[in-house]
Design a protein around this motif. Structure first.
Motif, PDB file in Angstrom:
ATOM      1  N   ASP A 295      14.194 -10.957  20.892  1.00 35.02           N
ATOM      2  CA  ASP A 295      15.163  -9.830  20.680  1.00 35.02           C
ATOM      3  C   ASP A 295      14.673  -8.916  19.795  1.00 35.02           C
ATOM      4  O   ASP A 295      14.960  -8.304  18.796  1.00 35.02           O
ATOM      5  N   PHE A 296      13.768  -7.829  20.537  1.00 33.20           N
ATOM      6  CA  PHE A 296      12.972  -6.831  19.828  1.00 33.20           C
ATOM      7  C   PHE A 296      14.095  -5.661  19.659  1.00 33.20           C
ATOM      8  O   PHE A 296      14.216  -5.072  18.413  1.00 33.20           O
ATOM      9  N   ASP A 297      15.193  -5.475  20.372  1.00 32.00           N
ATOM     10  CA  ASP A 297      16.248  -4.410  19.995  1.00 32.00           C
ATOM     11  C   ASP A 297      17.322  -4.976  19.048  1.00 32.00           C
ATOM     12  O   ASP A 297      18.286  -4.031  18.815  1.00 32.00           O
TER      13      ASP A 297
ATOM     14  N   HIS B  57      15.515  -5.586  27.786  1.00 33.61           N
ATOM     15  CA  HIS B  57      16.500  -5.689  28.684  1.00 33.61           C
ATOM     16  C   HIS B  57      17.720  -5.468  27.947  1.00 33.61           C
ATOM     17  O   HIS B  57      17.873  -5.849  26.906  1.00 33.61           O
ATOM     18  N   THR B  58      19.126  -5.158  28.699  1.00 32.80           N
ATOM     19  CA  THR B  58      20.445  -4.840  28.039  1.00 32.80           C
ATOM     20  C   THR B  58      20.022  -4.180  26.635  1.00 32.80           C
ATOM     21  O   THR B  58      20.805  -4.525  25.703  1.00 32.80           O
ATOM     22  N   PHE B  59      19.453  -3.050  26.727  1.00 30.89           N
ATOM     23  CA  PHE B  59      18.889  -2.378  25.295  1.00 30.89           C
ATOM     24  C   PHE B  59      20.095  -2.179  24.562  1.00 30.89           C
ATOM     25  O   PHE B  59      21.324  -1.531  25.035  1.00 30.89           O
TER      26      PHE B  59
ATOM     27  N   LYS C 118      17.978 -12.850  23.034  1.00 27.26           N
ATOM     28  CA  LYS C 118      16.195 -12.910  23.317  1.00 27.26           C
ATOM     29  C   LYS C 118      15.883 -12.763  24.778  1.00 27.26           C
ATOM     30  O   LYS C 118      15.489 -13.704  25.391  1.00 27.26           O
ATOM     31  N   ASP C 119      16.098 -11.566  24.972  1.00 25.56           N
ATOM     32  CA  ASP C 119      15.926 -11.384  26.673  1.00 25.56           C
ATOM     33  C   ASP C 119      15.067 -10.167  26.872  1.00 25.56           C
ATOM     34  O   ASP C 119      14.838  -9.773  27.868  1.00 25.56           O
ATOM     35  N   ASP C 120      14.419  -9.900  25.881  1.00 28.04           N
ATOM     36  CA  ASP C 120      13.184  -8.729  25.918  1.00 28.04           C
ATOM     37  C   ASP C 120      12.004  -9.669  26.137  1.00 28.04           C
ATOM     38  O   ASP C 120      11.397 -10.318  25.649  1.00 28.04           O
ATOM     39  N   GLU C 121      11.211  -8.819  27.034  1.00 28.17           N
ATOM     40  CA  GLU C 121       9.963  -9.419  27.298  1.00 28.17           C
ATOM     41  C   GLU C 121       8.531  -8.804  26.779  1.00 28.17           C
ATOM     42  O   GLU C 121       8.648  -7.477  26.443  1.00 28.17           O
ATOM     43  N   TYR C 122       7.392  -9.477  26.432  1.00 25.99           N
ATOM     44  CA  TYR C 122       6.418  -8.898  25.841  1.00 25.99           C
ATOM     45  C   TYR C 122       5.126  -9.318  26.650  1.00 25.99           C
ATOM     46  O   TYR C 122       5.154 -10.420  26.837  1.00 25.99           O
ATOM     47  N   TYR C 123       4.206  -8.433  26.665  1.00 24.90           N
ATOM     48  CA  TYR C 123       3.030  -8.560  27.249  1.00 24.90           C
ATOM     49  C   TYR C 123       1.968  -7.600  26.569  1.00 24.90           C
ATOM     50  O   TYR C 123       2.120  -6.431  26.466  1.00 24.90           O
ATOM     51  N   GLY C 124       1.007  -8.575  26.221  1.00 23.93           N
ATOM     52  CA  GLY C 124       0.119  -7.770  25.170  1.00 23.93           C
ATOM     53  C   GLY C 124      -1.283  -8.120  25.500  1.00 23.93           C
ATOM     54  O   GLY C 124      -1.622  -9.302  25.985  1.00 23.93           O
ATOM     55  N   SER C 125      -2.534  -7.339  25.441  1.00 27.11           N
ATOM     56  CA  SER C 125      -3.813  -7.542  25.560  1.00 27.11           C
ATOM     57  C   SER C 125      -4.608  -7.318  24.441  1.00 27.11           C
ATOM     58  O   SER C 125      -4.222  -6.230  23.528  1.00 27.11           O
ATOM     59  N   GLN C 126      -5.275  -7.991  23.992  1.00 31.65           N
ATOM     60  CA  GLN C 126      -6.038  -7.933  22.770  1.00 31.65           C
ATOM     61  C   GLN C 126      -7.666  -7.945  22.897  1.00 31.65           C
ATOM     62  O   GLN C 126      -8.092  -8.831  23.813  1.00 31.65           O
TER      63      GLN C 126
END
Length: 157
Positions: free
Chosen positions: A139-141, A45-47, A146-154
């Motif tokens: 905050d990935f970017d 978000h807000t890159f 700290k507005d960036d979202e992560y979804y992952g599967s393993q």
């Protein structure tokens, strides 16, 4: 790290679901072992402090092409420690963060001890058979929010 690219201190809009004690113990037992990333989606978000949103989505079948690396291998040990092997396409380890983990309610808390001590991440988790899902934010970017979202599967190996 799950894209085990870290997901720090998820800002929750609702409190963590409190799982019954046997369910917490079940997750703590179920997570022990080797897991490999099978899917990842990061919403930025807000890159770079703009009004733009960017999305990085990687499926298992395209992991090596998109990420230019092997799927991340994360090892959760029964003693509450973990490490997360990031391997290049030649299968050499290029990054291997490590630390401690614990489960409370429906959340997985990770604190790195290597390469940098004390960085903490929080993921909302669910585990069903051999698939674990992780949701978090950070905050990935590196735009200061700290507005960036992560979804992952393993997938369990």
């Amino acid at each position: 790290m799950l894209l085990f690219y870290s997901c720090e201190n998820l800002k929750r809009k609702e409190p963590a679901q409190q799982l019954p004690e046997p369910e917490q113990l079940k997750y703590a037992e179920m997570i022990v072992g080797e897991w490999r990333n099978s899917y990842s989606k990061i919403i930025l978000h807000t890159f770079k402090n703009s009004d733009s949103t960017k999305v990085l989505e990687v499926r298992e079948s395209e992991w090596e092409t998109v990420m230019q690396s092997k799927p991340i291998r994360t090892f959760f040990k029964a003693d509450g420690t973990y490490n997360s092997e990031h391997r290049n396409l030649e299968d050499s380890i290029v990054y291997n963060p490590a630390g401690k983990w614990r489960i409370a309610g429906d959340s997985l808390f990770i604190t790195d001890t290597f390469p940098k001590n004390g960085i903490s991440y929080t993921y909302k988790i669910s585990i069903d058979n051999d698939i674990a899902e992780f949701k978090g934010g950070e905050d990935f970017d590196q735009d200061g929010f700290k507005d960036d979202e992560y979804y992952g599967s393993q997938r369990r190996q």
